[in-house]
Structure formats: C-alpha cells, structure tokens
Motif scaffolding. Sequence first.
Motif, PDB file in Angstrom:
ATOM      1  N   MET A 412       0.734  -1.354  -0.085  1.00 50.79           N
ATOM      2  CA  MET A 412       0.062  -0.063  -0.073  1.00 50.79           C
ATOM      3  C   MET A 412       0.927   1.115   0.113  1.00 50.79           C
ATOM      4  N   ALA A 413       0.871   2.105  -1.122  1.00 52.54           N
ATOM      5  CA  ALA A 413       1.351   3.246  -1.220  1.00 52.54           C
ATOM      6  C   ALA A 413       0.631   4.354  -0.528  1.00 52.54           C
ATOM      7  N   PRO A 414       1.277   5.473  -0.027  1.00 50.97           N
ATOM      8  CA  PRO A 414       0.612   6.664   0.442  1.00 50.97           C
ATOM      9  C   PRO A 414      -0.301   7.220  -0.601  1.00 50.97           C
ATOM     10  N   ASP A 415       0.254   7.325  -1.650  1.00 53.16           N
ATOM     11  CA  ASP A 415      -0.298   8.191  -2.780  1.00 53.16           C
ATOM     12  C   ASP A 415      -0.792   7.342  -3.750  1.00 53.16           C
ATOM     13  N   ALA A 416      -1.471   6.175  -3.462  1.00 53.80           N
ATOM     14  CA  ALA A 416      -2.053   5.201  -4.166  1.00 53.80           C
ATOM     15  C   ALA A 416      -3.740   5.904  -4.362  1.00 53.80           C
ATOM     16  N   ARG A 417      -4.380   5.632  -5.512  1.00 53.44           N
ATOM     17  CA  ARG A 417      -5.310   6.169  -5.845  1.00 53.44           C
ATOM     18  C   ARG A 417      -6.622   5.181  -6.103  1.00 53.44           C
ATOM     19  N   ASP A 418      -6.101   3.759  -5.691  1.00 52.56           N
ATOM     20  CA  ASP A 418      -7.027   2.707  -6.168  1.00 52.56           C
ATOM     21  C   ASP A 418      -8.180   2.747  -4.993  1.00 52.56           C
ATOM     22  N   PRO A 419      -9.414   3.077  -5.437  1.00 59.76           N
ATOM     23  CA  PRO A 419     -10.551   3.031  -4.577  1.00 59.76           C
ATOM     24  C   PRO A 419     -10.772   1.966  -3.639  1.00 59.76           C
ATOM     25  N   PHE A 420     -10.158   0.641  -3.854  1.00 54.96           N
ATOM     26  CA  PHE A 420     -10.386  -0.398  -3.299  1.00 54.96           C
ATOM     27  C   PHE A 420      -9.011  -0.849  -2.454  1.00 54.96           C
ATOM     28  N   ILE A 421      -8.099   0.068  -2.298  1.00 54.49           N
ATOM     29  CA  ILE A 421      -7.011  -0.262  -1.611  1.00 54.49           C
ATOM     30  C   ILE A 421      -7.501  -0.803  -0.099  1.00 54.49           C
ATOM     31  N   PRO A 422      -6.941  -1.807   0.410  1.00 50.81           N
ATOM     32  CA  PRO A 422      -5.898  -2.781  -0.002  1.00 50.81           C
ATOM     33  C   PRO A 422      -6.403  -3.744  -0.910  1.00 50.81           C
ATOM     34  N   PHE A 423      -7.885  -3.721  -1.465  1.00 59.67           N
ATOM     35  CA  PHE A 423      -8.244  -4.868  -2.233  1.00 59.67           C
ATOM     36  C   PHE A 423      -8.136  -4.190  -3.543  1.00 59.67           C
ATOM     37  N   ASP A 424      -8.028  -5.204  -4.481  1.00 58.74           N
ATOM     38  CA  ASP A 424      -7.723  -5.032  -5.830  1.00 58.74           C
ATOM     39  C   ASP A 424      -8.750  -5.957  -6.584  1.00 58.74           C
ATOM     40  N   CYS A 425      -9.822  -5.665  -6.949  1.00 56.42           N
ATOM     41  CA  CYS A 425     -10.928  -6.265  -7.526  1.00 56.42           C
ATOM     42  C   CYS A 425     -10.551  -6.921  -8.829  1.00 56.42           C
ATOM     43  N   SER A 426      -9.654  -6.573  -9.336  1.00 60.07           N
ATOM     44  CA  SER A 426      -9.163  -6.871 -10.850  1.00 60.07           C
ATOM     45  C   SER A 426      -8.798  -8.344 -10.679  1.00 60.07           C
ATOM     46  N   SER A 427      -8.564  -9.083  -9.600  1.00 57.04           N
ATOM     47  CA  SER A 427      -7.969 -10.198  -9.284  1.00 57.04           C
ATOM     48  C   SER A 427      -8.716 -10.783  -8.171  1.00 57.04           C
ATOM     49  N   ILE A 428      -9.231 -12.163  -8.530  1.00 57.05           N
ATOM     50  CA  ILE A 428     -10.483 -12.686  -7.260  1.00 57.05           C
ATOM     51  C   ILE A 428      -9.620 -14.058  -6.992  1.00 57.05           C
ATOM     52  N   ARG A 612     -15.128  -2.236   6.765  1.00 55.37           N
ATOM     53  CA  ARG A 612     -16.521  -1.989   5.830  1.00 55.37           C
ATOM     54  C   ARG A 612     -16.101  -2.862   4.348  1.00 55.37           C
ATOM     55  N   LEU A 613     -15.064  -2.470   3.873  1.00 60.63           N
ATOM     56  CA  LEU A 613     -14.440  -2.968   2.667  1.00 60.63           C
ATOM     57  C   LEU A 613     -14.493  -4.687   2.970  1.00 60.63           C
ATOM     58  N   SER A 614     -13.891  -4.939   4.244  1.00 59.07           N
ATOM     59  CA  SER A 614     -13.517  -6.241   4.262  1.00 59.07           C
ATOM     60  C   SER A 614     -14.811  -7.084   4.417  1.00 59.07           C
ATOM     61  N   ALA A 615     -15.866  -6.693   4.823  1.00 58.58           N
ATOM     62  CA  ALA A 615     -17.216  -7.195   4.984  1.00 58.58           C
ATOM     63  C   ALA A 615     -17.989  -7.475   3.698  1.00 58.58           C
ATOM     64  N   MET A 616     -17.277  -6.283   2.665  1.00 53.86           N
ATOM     65  CA  MET A 616     -18.116  -6.612   1.370  1.00 53.86           C
ATOM     66  C   MET A 616     -17.347  -7.289   0.292  1.00 53.86           C
ATOM     67  N   LEU A 617     -15.921  -7.125   0.546  1.00 56.14           N
ATOM     68  CA  LEU A 617     -14.959  -7.749  -0.407  1.00 56.14           C
ATOM     69  C   LEU A 617     -14.209  -9.030  -0.049  1.00 56.14           C
ATOM     70  N   LEU A 618     -14.331  -9.801   1.014  1.00 55.35           N
ATOM     71  CA  LEU A 618     -13.813 -10.955   1.430  1.00 55.35           C
ATOM     72  C   LEU A 618     -14.616 -12.168   1.055  1.00 55.35           C
ATOM     73  N   HIS A 619     -15.798 -11.851   0.595  1.00 54.22           N
ATOM     74  CA  HIS A 619     -16.723 -12.810   0.178  1.00 54.22           C
ATOM     75  C   HIS A 619     -17.943 -12.136  -0.705  1.00 54.22           C
ATOM     76  N   THR A 620     -17.526 -12.052  -2.217  1.00 49.64           N
ATOM     77  CA  THR A 620     -18.389 -11.132  -2.998  1.00 49.64           C
ATOM     78  C   THR A 620     -18.555 -11.793  -4.090  1.00 49.64           C
ATOM     79  N   PRO A 621     -19.624 -11.715  -4.939  1.00 57.94           N
ATOM     80  CA  PRO A 621     -19.933 -12.283  -6.082  1.00 57.94           C
ATOM     81  C   PRO A 621     -19.090 -11.495  -7.137  1.00 57.94           C
ATOM     82  N   PHE A 622     -18.545 -12.538  -8.145  1.00 56.75           N
ATOM     83  CA  PHE A 622     -17.640 -11.646  -9.316  1.00 56.75           C
ATOM     84  C   PHE A 622     -18.397 -12.677 -10.514  1.00 56.75           C
ATOM     85  N   ARG A 623     -17.774 -11.792 -11.742  1.00 57.41           N
ATOM     86  CA  ARG A 623     -18.022 -12.530 -12.966  1.00 57.41           C
ATOM     87  C   ARG A 623     -16.853 -12.148 -13.733  1.00 57.41           C
ATOM     88  N   ALA A 624     -16.148 -13.335 -14.321  1.00 58.22           N
ATOM     89  CA  ALA A 624     -14.881 -13.122 -15.171  1.00 58.22           C
ATOM     90  C   ALA A 624     -15.230 -13.693 -16.519  1.00 58.22           C
TER      91      ALA A 624
END
Length: 711
Positions: A412-428, A612-624
């Motif tokens: 995690m970089a302090p200047d990062a702009r990814d809204p899902f940091i520390p989660f990267d939802c382009s990888s599941i 809040r992000l963990s509750a949403m993204l630790l087990h989330t529906p996805f479509r690849a």
Amino acid sequence: MSTIVIVLALLLTCAIAFYGYRAYRRRSIPASIKRLPLLQPLPRKLSPSEREAIEHYFQLNKHLQYSSPLASPPSPFSDSLALTPQSENIYAVTHAITRYGLATDAPHKWRYFLDSTEVHLPPLWEQYIAEDNHVELIKTAGIPLVISLNGHSLLDYMSAAPSTAGPPPVVPNSSMREQETEQVELLNIRKETPEEYALNRPTGIYEAALLSVALLLLFVSLLAPVLTVPWLIAVAGALIGWGGWRLFRRPSEGARRDVHCLRGTPKRWGLFGESDQNRISAISLGIIDLSYPPHWLPFIGHDMGKKTDVDIYVNRQVVRQGRYLSLHDEMRHFPVQRFGKNLVLLCGSALVLCLLLVYVPLSLPLTLSTAWLKGAQDIQAVDVNMLAGAQLRIGDTLRAQGSGMCYVNTAMAPDARDPFIPFDCSSIYWNNAEPLPLPESDTVDKAVALLNSVNAQLHPELNNDPKINPGLATAIQKSGMILLDDFADIVLKTQDLCHDDSACTRLKTALINLANAKDWPSLVKRARSGALKGVNVLLRPVSAETLQNLVATATSSFFTSETREATNALNSPSPGGFLIQSDEGKLLVDHPLPVSSLYDYTGLAQWNELQRLSAMLLHTPFRAQGVITSLSVDANGTRHISLHSEPDAITVWRYLGTSVLLFLVIIIAAANAVLLVRRLGKNRHRAQDIQRYYESCFNPNLPTVSLKSLS
C-alpha cells in the motif's frame, strides 16, 4: 497518431498509383512508336509534299524486298515501310552512318545503321554518305525511313528510278566499311539462353523497393482506421504480386533477344571501329566489327585468323566464340551475384521490424495467434470444482461466475489512488475454503477506549455525570473552563495503549504536567493506587484542544500500523484454488466504486473503512470472462489465470496480421542478410575465378581448374 497514419497511407497509395501508371504506359507503347535513340525530342511535322514524295517512293520500290541477316526473316517491303500515324513526325539527327553486309542471295544485301538502330536508306543516296551526316527520318511500321540525307530529299528522288540505277560510286570519305573478300556464313538465328538473358536483366532493386513499400503498407494497416484497412491490404497485395512476379519470373520467348550464329575468320585490323572508339584494336568478322566483354580481351587472340564460330547480338556484342569463350557457361558456373535487391529488402524489412517493436504491442498477438492455431475451446464454470476439472490452455475462452475474495495488495503506497486499496478487485481468489474473518485488533480497541474517554470528559453532557454537582458543572461551564472529572482513567488507558516507553512521548509529558507529577511511572503508580481518585483537573479551552490533538495524534499511528497488519493478515488465503485476474485491470465485481480512497481517511475512520470493505469484498460475487493469456501455479498451489477481454473480429484479424507480418519480416530480413553476405563474398572473387578458368582452358600445361571448386 491515427491522422498521421492515414496521411502516410494516402501518400503512399498515390505515389504507387502514379508510378504504376507510368510503368504501364511505358510497357503499353508498341515498339514501332517508341522514341528512337539519338533523335531530338522536338520533331517537326510532315508536309503534304513530303508525304506525296514518300508515297511515290513506295510505289517505285514495291518490287524491293527487305530482309536483314541480323534481324528477322525476309518480309515484304510494303509491309515493312508502311506509313503509320506516328509517321507525321520528322526527326533530325547528325551522326555517322555505318554499312554492313553478309553473304546472302538477297538483291539488297547492304544494311545501314545509326549506331545500333537500323534505318532504310534509298539506294541512290549511298554516294552522299559522309563522315558526319545530317539525316531526317520518320517512323514506319518497320525500320525508320531516311527522307533526307545531307541536303538530298525524297522530293528530288521522285524523278529517279532506283531499279535502273547503276552501282553507286565509292566516296573516299564515306563512313562505311566495304564488303571484304572474306565471306561470313550465317548458320542460324536462335534466342538467347536464360543464362545469357540473366546476365543483362535488371538488378531487381525496383522490384525489391516495391516489396518493401508493400511491407510498410501492411504495417500501416495494423494502426490505420478500419475503413482504410481493406484498401491498404489490397494495394500491398497487388504490389507483392507484381513485384514478386517480376522478381522471380522466367524470361518469355519474346523478351529474349535474337542471337546470330556466324562462322568466319576473326581478324584484328589495328584500327578503331566506326561505332566503338574505346577499343585498343578493332576485331572484325568479315565486315562486322565485333564487341567483346572486357575480360575476354586476353583470350580472344587464340582465335585470330582461324575459322571460328561466333554468336553475336544484333548490336555486334559477342556472346560466344570458339570452344571456351561463352557468357552462357560463365553464368552457369559463375553466376553474377546481384546483391542490390537483397540489400533493399534487408533494409525495408528491418525498418518494418523496428516499427513493429516500437509502435505495436507484440506479446498478446503472438500468444493468442499461437494458441488459436493450436485450437481454442470455450470453458464455462459456476463453481471451483468445474474449473478444476477443465483442461485450461492459453487462448481458451473462460467464463467463470461465483463468490470469491478480492486480491489483497500489501504494498500500500500513501499516494495510491485505487478506491479498493488494499483490495484489488481486478483479481479474485476463488476456492472452497471458508471466508476469512473480519479484521480485529486489541490495540485498536484500546485506542478507541482512550479516544472515547478523553472525548467524553472534554465534551460532557449536562446533568449526565452523577459525580459532579449540577450547579458546579453549570458554574464551570459559565466560567469557560473544562473539567476532567476522571483524570486517572485517562492516565491508565494511555498506559495501557502506550506501554512502550518510547511511544506517546508528548502525550505522556502533557499528562505529567497536568498532574504535577515527577515522572510517568510515578503518575501511573498514583493512578493505579487510587491516589488520583476524586482529583479534578480544570483546563482552559486552549489546553483542552491541545490535549485532544495529542491524543488523536498518538492513536492515529496505532490505527495506521494496525490497518497494515490487518491487511497483511488478510493476504493469506487458503492454499489451492484459483487466482483469476484481468490483465487489463478491469474490475470483476459489480460493487459501485467508493468515492474516496482508503488513505483519504485518517485515524479511526481508516480502520472503519477497512472493516467495511472487508465485510463487502472478502466474500463477494464476481463475473470473469475473457481469453486466457497466462497460466501459472505459485508455491501455495494456487493456479493463476490471466484473462484478456474477448477481441472482436477486427481485433482478431489485427492480432493474426501482426503475428504473420512479424514472422514475415523476420524471415525476409534473415534470408536477405545471409544472401547478402554470401553474394558479396562470391562477387569479390568472381572475376578472378573466371580468369583462372579461361587460363586453364587455353593453357593445357596448367593444372585443370575444377568448376565446382571455383563456384
């Protein structure tokens, strides 16, 4: 960039069309109307009186037959000298006239030439030939007709009858060679062999340049707009077809020149020939001045004064003489190494290769093209077991749907702009293990307890604290002072959070000063012993604000460190399963993107956002969905699958075209580099090899030279 590509494509297309039209016009002009050599570019028009004189001359000479021993079989005079639309132009030239003759039964065995161009000269004008002749000619269906010679015109010829004229007197200063007593026998007329034709054929640089332009057009088509791609490919294909055909075609029967096979005795006259002033000595066969290749000069003396077979072109260039001298044998055993076309193709293909490497991404087209050639399949999976049982290969199309965990990025970089940091939802992460629990931390709980205690005492609600007299609380509020009614609780919770001596130094110092204590350990001891029970601390508003800021600063560092440690703990998925990732960075979930990044929050808000992000993204529906571009397995046994969006038909053809063009230019560059080096090496020794071969042929005492070893 696209505008530049379009402009470049249009310019190349216009240039190719222009030069192609010029080449077509040059090829479509019949031989009878091509411009004659040595003639002035601006002719004058034929007058009616001159036309009448020419037609009268034709009527007087209908009985004449035209035949050239060095050209074609006899043909009627009227057919050879018929007027054509191009006969309206009269060309003037000042030049020497050369006369040739061979042993023949034709009544008119003399032939007249301006350099290498045969012309028809009225028989009575032979006496007017001088060293330099002012001649006027017109084009006919056959050879050009001389209508004026040194001031004598066909207008004056109308009253004469060439059939009754006697033999013309010999003019001493005439630029003609008289017929010798030695006769030359014409054996036959043949077409030049392919080897002899190859000796004088074009070098192929023009065709190689066309092929290079075609490769450049194919490269431009990879970047050009869709509407221009078919036109660019069509033009490139036409150039490749035309250039390749011209480069590798075999000579047709009409393209090969006539070779006259003669038998006679070559003689050295020791004089300069009329049409070749660069020879050291003139060699003639009868009355024909022979022109030899320069490297034959040391060997032609062996046949002087002997009955010899000589093959020559119409322009008197010797093709073969005697037993050994032969351009055909030279080309067969020591071919001319023309490397110009290889150099042009090498440079052209190298240029296109560099442009491909700079402007076109090649890894994906090469990967997908190779996979498609091997055969690709369509795989669908709605659970992990279905995907595990499938035979995955690069190039297959995968459609997966289920619930998984977004990849956790620990860097995690302090200047990062990814809204899902520390989660990267382009990888599941997708597996059958239980989802990870939400982040928890005792340190965060202690920091929250300290913050709540300080905030409750600095911002109390009236009539809510039973330990303080309501009247006293009202009086303190009216005085503008702030009361800390449980100072010992703040000290103990600070010690519980900042048990390390080096932590919260400024906060500890501030609390020591407020309690008027000796040091921090003694203050903590007093708080634990109950000595501070019932001690109230009054603060001015500025001091209260300072204390609140010190507490917020001290707890903020704990929130940040605990957030990072919790993130590291989240990045420990169960072994096995799959990590499905988009190589384009596209999200595989349908959650709306948060407005703020995780690092836009501070202190406790950052920890709350992580939960809040963990509750949403630790087990989330996805479509690849996409094409598999990479497959690998890490140390934990997790299979990594990289997906790329399914390309449309145009993109598929661009990928295939990119791969084909890349391999094509590599093959062309490599092949022409090898040929260039080989031909340069052979060309360096060709002249010496030919000389050694002829020396071994004409000098039997020398060891015999093997043609195979020389070639």
